[in-house]
Design a protein around this motif. Structure first.
Motif, PDB file in Angstrom:
ATOM      1  N   ASP A   1      43.225  29.273  45.683  1.00  0.00           N
ATOM      2  CA  ASP A   1      42.288  29.669  45.713  1.00  0.00           C
ATOM      3  C   ASP A   1      41.603  30.274  44.621  1.00  0.00           C
ATOM      4  OD1 ASP A   1      42.038  29.789  48.491  1.00  0.00           O
ATOM      5  OD2 ASP A   1      43.270  31.469  48.689  1.00  0.00           O
ATOM      6  N   GLN A   2      40.258  29.774  44.230  1.00  0.00           N
ATOM      7  CA  GLN A   2      39.861  30.170  42.836  1.00  0.00           C
ATOM      8  C   GLN A   2      38.962  31.672  42.769  1.00  0.00           C
ATOM      9  OE1 GLN A   2      40.213  28.368  40.277  1.00  0.00           O
ATOM     10  NE2 GLN A   2      38.610  29.698  39.033  1.00  0.00           N
ATOM     11  N   PRO A   3      39.390  32.344  42.050  1.00  0.00           N
ATOM     12  CA  PRO A   3      38.665  33.527  41.856  1.00  0.00           C
ATOM     13  C   PRO A   3      37.301  33.492  41.089  1.00  0.00           C
ATOM     14  CG  PRO A   3      40.476  33.734  40.406  1.00  0.00           C
ATOM     15  CD  PRO A   3      40.424  32.320  40.980  1.00  0.00           C
ATOM     16  N   THR A   4      36.278  34.661  41.525  1.00  0.00           N
ATOM     17  CA  THR A   4      34.958  34.630  40.710  1.00  0.00           C
ATOM     18  C   THR A   4      35.264  35.251  39.281  1.00  0.00           C
ATOM     19  OG1 THR A   4      34.494  36.608  41.874  1.00  0.00           O
ATOM     20  CG2 THR A   4      33.975  34.284  42.891  1.00  0.00           C
ATOM     21  N   HIS A   5      34.250  35.165  38.597  1.00  0.00           N
ATOM     22  CA  HIS A   5      34.140  35.937  37.369  1.00  0.00           C
ATOM     23  C   HIS A   5      34.664  37.672  37.873  1.00  0.00           C
ATOM     24  CE1 HIS A   5      32.665  37.905  33.813  1.00  0.00           C
ATOM     25  NE2 HIS A   5      32.611  36.969  33.196  1.00  0.00           N
ATOM     26  N   ALA A   6      33.798  38.217  38.604  1.00  0.00           N
ATOM     27  CA  ALA A   6      34.215  39.724  38.999  1.00  0.00           C
ATOM     28  C   ALA A   6      35.489  39.998  39.295  1.00  0.00           C
ATOM     29  CB  ALA A   6      33.098  39.976  39.999  1.00  0.00           C
ATOM     30  N   GLU A   7      36.280  39.035  40.172  1.00  0.00           N
ATOM     31  CA  GLU A   7      37.626  39.052  40.688  1.00  0.00           C
ATOM     32  C   GLU A   7      38.668  38.939  39.512  1.00  0.00           C
ATOM     33  OE1 GLU A   7      36.785  37.677  45.352  1.00  0.00           O
ATOM     34  OE2 GLU A   7      37.936  36.243  43.842  1.00  0.00           O
ATOM     35  N   ALA A   8      38.141  37.839  38.709  1.00  0.00           N
ATOM     36  CA  ALA A   8      39.054  37.757  37.595  1.00  0.00           C
ATOM     37  C   ALA A   8      39.025  39.062  36.521  1.00  0.00           C
ATOM     38  CB  ALA A   8      38.739  36.457  36.745  1.00  0.00           C
ATOM     39  N   THR A   9      37.882  39.480  36.385  1.00  0.00           N
ATOM     40  CA  THR A   9      37.944  40.807  35.614  1.00  0.00           C
ATOM     41  C   THR A   9      38.501  41.973  36.159  1.00  0.00           C
ATOM     42  OG1 THR A   9      35.501  39.877  35.009  1.00  0.00           O
ATOM     43  CG2 THR A   9      36.184  42.299  34.477  1.00  0.00           C
ATOM     44  N   ALA A  10      38.674  41.910  37.636  1.00  0.00           N
ATOM     45  CA  ALA A  10      39.199  43.094  38.075  1.00  0.00           C
ATOM     46  C   ALA A  10      40.777  42.872  38.143  1.00  0.00           C
ATOM     47  CB  ALA A  10      38.721  43.149  39.595  1.00  0.00           C
ATOM     48  N   ASP A  11      41.178  41.800  37.933  1.00  0.00           N
ATOM     49  CA  ASP A  11      42.583  41.513  38.000  1.00  0.00           C
ATOM     50  C   ASP A  11      43.241  42.009  36.811  1.00  0.00           C
ATOM     51  OD1 ASP A  11      43.030  40.399  40.596  1.00  0.00           O
ATOM     52  OD2 ASP A  11      42.774  38.323  39.760  1.00  0.00           O
ATOM     53  N   ASN A  12      42.457  41.787  35.503  1.00  0.00           N
ATOM     54  CA  ASN A  12      42.631  42.298  34.148  1.00  0.00           C
ATOM     55  C   ASN A  12      44.053  41.722  33.674  1.00  0.00           C
ATOM     56  OD1 ASN A  12      42.310  43.883  31.837  1.00  0.00           O
ATOM     57  ND2 ASN A  12      43.483  45.656  32.607  1.00  0.00           N
ATOM     58  N   GLY A  13      44.278  40.488  34.014  1.00  0.00           N
ATOM     59  CA  GLY A  13      45.351  39.974  33.613  1.00  0.00           C
ATOM     60  C   GLY A  13      46.588  40.123  34.373  1.00  0.00           C
ATOM     61  N   ARG A  14      46.645  40.373  35.506  1.00  0.00           N
ATOM     62  CA  ARG A  14      47.690  40.635  36.556  1.00  0.00           C
ATOM     63  C   ARG A  14      48.292  39.384  37.056  1.00  0.00           C
ATOM     64  NH1 ARG A  14      48.270  41.471  41.936  1.00  0.00           N
ATOM     65  NH2 ARG A  14      45.839  41.207  42.333  1.00  0.00           N
ATOM     66  N   ILE A  15      49.744  39.309  37.022  1.00  0.00           N
ATOM     67  CA  ILE A  15      50.023  38.064  37.368  1.00  0.00           C
ATOM     68  C   ILE A  15      50.455  38.221  38.902  1.00  0.00           C
ATOM     69  CG2 ILE A  15      52.221  36.309  36.912  1.00  0.00           C
ATOM     70  CD1 ILE A  15      52.222  37.200  34.060  1.00  0.00           C
ATOM     71  N   ARG A  16      50.087  37.358  39.555  1.00  0.00           N
ATOM     72  CA  ARG A  16      50.517  37.537  41.088  1.00  0.00           C
ATOM     73  C   ARG A  16      50.952  36.199  41.404  1.00  0.00           C
ATOM     74  NH1 ARG A  16      45.955  35.610  43.667  1.00  0.00           N
ATOM     75  NH2 ARG A  16      44.195  35.122  42.373  1.00  0.00           N
ATOM     76  N   THR A  17      51.524  36.219  42.831  1.00  0.00           N
ATOM     77  CA  THR A  17      51.880  34.990  43.478  1.00  0.00           C
ATOM     78  C   THR A  17      51.115  34.490  44.683  1.00  0.00           C
ATOM     79  OG1 THR A  17      54.167  35.824  43.484  1.00  0.00           O
ATOM     80  CG2 THR A  17      53.848  34.125  45.048  1.00  0.00           C
ATOM     81  N   ALA A  18      50.685  33.187  44.386  1.00  0.00           N
ATOM     82  CA  ALA A  18      49.841  32.518  45.308  1.00  0.00           C
ATOM     83  C   ALA A  18      50.422  31.544  46.078  1.00  0.00           C
ATOM     84  CB  ALA A  18      48.371  32.403  44.605  1.00  0.00           C
ATOM     85  N   ARG A  19      49.941  31.254  47.508  1.00  0.00           N
ATOM     86  CA  ARG A  19      50.300  29.850  48.193  1.00  0.00           C
ATOM     87  C   ARG A  19      49.136  28.782  47.838  1.00  0.00           C
ATOM     88  NH1 ARG A  19      55.090  29.111  50.164  1.00  0.00           N
ATOM     89  NH2 ARG A  19      54.074  27.821  51.554  1.00  0.00           N
ATOM     90  N   GLY A  20      49.914  27.658  47.578  1.00  0.00           N
ATOM     91  CA  GLY A  20      49.210  26.609  47.451  1.00  0.00           C
ATOM     92  C   GLY A  20      48.212  26.044  48.515  1.00  0.00           C
ATOM     93  N   LEU A  21      46.975  25.569  48.204  1.00  0.00           N
ATOM     94  CA  LEU A  21      46.109  25.393  49.363  1.00  0.00           C
ATOM     95  C   LEU A  21      46.370  23.931  50.134  1.00  0.00           C
ATOM     96  CD1 LEU A  21      42.665  26.178  48.007  1.00  0.00           C
ATOM     97  CD2 LEU A  21      44.146  27.247  49.475  1.00  0.00           C
ATOM     98  N   ILE A  22      47.185  22.964  49.193  1.00  0.00           N
ATOM     99  CA  ILE A  22      47.890  21.672  49.902  1.00  0.00           C
ATOM    100  C   ILE A  22      48.913  21.841  50.312  1.00  0.00           C
ATOM    101  CG2 ILE A  22      48.509  19.399  48.834  1.00  0.00           C
ATOM    102  CD1 ILE A  22      46.577  19.779  46.592  1.00  0.00           C
ATOM    103  N   GLU A  23      49.219  21.289  51.443  1.00  0.00           N
ATOM    104  CA  GLU A  23      50.323  21.206  52.331  1.00  0.00           C
ATOM    105  C   GLU A  23      51.473  20.904  51.445  1.00  0.00           C
ATOM    106  OE1 GLU A  23      52.069  19.622  56.494  1.00  0.00           O
ATOM    107  OE2 GLU A  23      50.268  18.774  55.730  1.00  0.00           O
ATOM    108  N   ASP A  24      52.527  21.698  51.762  1.00  0.00           N
ATOM    109  CA  ASP A  24      53.759  21.326  50.989  1.00  0.00           C
ATOM    110  C   ASP A  24      53.871  21.653  49.680  1.00  0.00           C
ATOM    111  OD1 ASP A  24      55.110  21.025  53.422  1.00  0.00           O
ATOM    112  OD2 ASP A  24      54.775  18.966  53.346  1.00  0.00           O
ATOM    113  N   SER A  25      52.796  22.367  49.141  1.00  0.00           N
ATOM    114  CA  SER A  25      52.617  22.590  47.738  1.00  0.00           C
ATOM    115  C   SER A  25      53.515  23.776  47.109  1.00  0.00           C
ATOM    116  CB  SER A  25      51.279  22.871  47.271  1.00  0.00           C
ATOM    117  OG  SER A  25      50.562  23.948  48.070  1.00  0.00           O
ATOM    118  N   GLY A  26      53.783  24.748  48.185  1.00  0.00           N
ATOM    119  CA  GLY A  26      54.750  25.607  47.613  1.00  0.00           C
ATOM    120  C   GLY A  26      53.867  26.941  47.172  1.00  0.00           C
TER     121      GLY A  26
END
Length: 587
Positions: A171-196
């Motif tokens: 999932d691609q964040p927007t400029h505003a969402e990236a700015t709000a994250d402020n460099g926070r590292i998080r876990t995300a699920r891949g969009l492709i099947e079995d991508s982990g």
């Protein structure tokens, strides 16, 4: 009455609180609980009773039938399984946290470089936007994903192996969402099947071209497949090692439990042997500092007491049977004589001049039988250990009376009253029953007169002698040096009263001396009464009376031939006054 549609339990309408208080559960007396006030209000003011779940009684019964070994092994298995599971979960959690922290550290370094090095960020954006196939910008083992907010078709993705793609991996964040994250590292699920799963960090940027500035965001991600693979390997290793530990623990636990239960098995076998009748069995002793050692010590003590009680009971029953048989034998003779004489008199077979003699025989046999019954009753009372009179009694007075009576019955016999060692008798006061003690002296004197030839001298010694530290000899056992009667014994705890009847007749053979105090025992094998023999209860009465007064009786040979009966009694305390009697002890 209606039925609750949810529980199927009959309900009773209630119109007031007093009726609600009187409402009772319906349903066979099972445990139940009333609903809350809010539930009653929602159900139209009716009071419902709901059954509560309880543990089935059969479960408790079944658990109680399981052996203690199995229960201990089950507890051990549960504890080991819990320990293995908790250890495995902790190891996986710690390992995964450590590996994810390393990934986060690498992502933080890349994010910091992109943030602080505009040239590095510009090369990355230009490489993804211009689609340069000759030398695309890429990071090994990382996914770079770029997009512009005002260009829906401008998403670019750089895969770890250098391939460029227009498909979104995450999932691609927007400029505003990236700015709000402020460099926070998080876990995300891949969009492709079995991508982990991925660990991602987003960085906002402004892309300038001929049309102006375009806000966008670049996403840097690293896959957690390697982390998951490492954790899976550890999980399987822990699983197999845990199974091995459980198997070894169960085996070793079973052996340890069996070994620990060996003493209890021995107790079980000993109890079974005792129940079968072998009261001599004992449990092997164990160290007293252990629980099993203390248990075996207590059990062995209890078994010793039980065996002693059974032996005493058997001995008492044997004595009772022998006593009943001897008593019936002794009573049968005078009863047969009385019945025979009475039958002869009834049939007229007794001549007139023989009637007085026959009556005298009947009277003598009746007197003899009455005396025997009196002796038996006396022994029975003494066996019951009834409390007797306790008064000061001077044995010297009793001995003087006995000597006087013996001289009156047989003037030709020399009967002497003397002291224990030499000289005359001295006052010897004891606490007891005068009548019973007088009977003791009379029985001993009568026994000496009856069983010695006419004219045989008899000595009756009485006095106070030092006590023996080891205690007097028991009834029927020979005397020993240092026993009462040997003045000057060292270490004597106190004085004792001594009474001895010494005769100078043929004596008693050693093989019969040990049994002279038994009831109904007579030294003469013919059991004849024609020569003055008794029923064999005189010495038994002597022993019973003396023991009831806390004393002892023994038999030992008289120096030069004969038998000496020795009676030892505790002296009266010093504060007891001496007995005053008008009768003096004759010598």
């Amino acid at each position: 009455m209606s039925t609750d549609s949810e529980t199927g339990v009959p309900s009773v309408p209630v119109t007031g609180p007093e009726q609600a208080d009187r409402a009772e559960p319906v349903g066979g007396g099972e445990a139940s609980a009333p609903l809350s006030a809010g539930d009653r209000a929602r159900r139209g003011g009716r009071l419902f009773w709901r059954r509560t779940r309880t543990l089935p009684q059969g479960a408790v019964v079944r658990l109680s039938t399981v052996s203690l070994r199995v229960r201990l092994l089950g507890i051990l298995l549960v504890l080991l399984a819990g320990a293995v599971l908790s250890t495995g979960w902790t190891m996986q959690s710690v390992l995964r946290g450590f590996l994810v922290a390393q990934v986060d550290e690498d992502l933080a370094q890349i994010h910091l470089r992109l943030h602080r090095d505009p040239g590095y960020l510009e090369r990355a954006v230009a490489s993804l936007r211009d689609d340069q196939r000759g030398g695309p910008f890429s990071l090994p083992s990382y996914v770079l994903q770029l997009s512009l907010d005002d260009d829906a078709t401008g998403l670019r993705t750089s895969l770890p192996w250098g391939e460029l793609s227009r498909a979104a991996v995450l999932d691609q964040p927007t400029h505003a969402e990236a700015t709000a994250d402020n460099g926070r590292i998080r876990t995300a699920r891949g969009l492709i099947e079995d991508s982990g799963s991925f660990r991602v960090v987003a960085l906002p940027f402004l892309y300038e071209d001929s049309e102006g500035e375009h806000p966008g965001a670049i996403l840097v991600a690293q896959s957690l497949d390697d982390v998951d693979s490492s954790v899976d390997k550890v999980r399987w290793a822990v699983l197999w090692s845990g199974c091995a530990v459980l198997l070894a623990g169960v085996l070793l636990g079973w052996l340890a439990i069996r070994r620990a239960f060996v003493p209890l098995a021995q107790v079980e076998r000993t109890a079974a042997a005792i129940a079968a009748g072998d009261l001599s069995q004992r449990v092997p002793t164990r160290p007293a500092r252990t629980e099993v050692g203390r248990l075996t010590e207590s059990l062995n003590g209890m078994l010793a007491q039980i065996e002693s009680a059974f032996r005493d009971r058997e001995a008492s029953e044997s004595r009772t049977r022998r006593f009943a048989a001897d008593a019936s034998h002794e009573l049968r003779t005078p009863l047969a004589a009385i019945r025979g004489f009475a039958e002869l008199y009834r049939q007229g077979a007794v001549a007139d001049h023989e009637v007085p003699r026959t009556m005298r025989r009947i009277e003598s046999e009746a007197e003899r039988m009455g005396g025997l019954v009196e002796d038996l009753l006396l022994l029975a009372r003494l066996d019951e250990k009834r409390p007797a009179r306790s008064e000061p009694v001077d044995l010297a007075v009793l001995a003087g009376d006995a000597v006087h009576d013996a001289r009156g019955l047989d003037p030709t016999r020399r009967v002497t009253l003397c002291g224990p060692a030499s000289g005359g008798p001295c006052p010897t006061v004891v606490i007891g029953d005068e009548d019973r003690l007088r009977q003791v002296v009379a029985n001993l004197m009568g026994n000496a007169i009856r069983h010695t030839p006419p004219g045989t001298p008899i000595e009756l010694a009485v006095g106070v002698v030092p006590g023996q530290s080891s205690g007097p000899a028991s009834a029927g056992s020979p005397g020993s040096p240092g026993s009462p009667g040997s003045p000057g014994s060292p270490g004597s705890p106190g004085d004792v009263a001594l009474l001895e009847v010494r005769d100078h007749g043929p004596g008693i053979p050693p093989d019969k001396a040990a049994r002279v105090f038994e009831r109904f025992y007579r030294v003469d094998t013919s059991r004849s009464r024609g020569q003055g023999g008794g029923a064999g209860l005189g010495l038994s009465i002597v022993v019973a009376v003396v023991e009831s007064h806390g004393g002892t009786v023994c038999l030992r040979p008289t120096p030069g031939g004969g038998a000496t009966f020795r009676v030892v009694l505790p002296c009266a305390p010093d504060d007891v006054p001496s007995c005053e009697s008008g009768r003096g002890a004759s010598g």
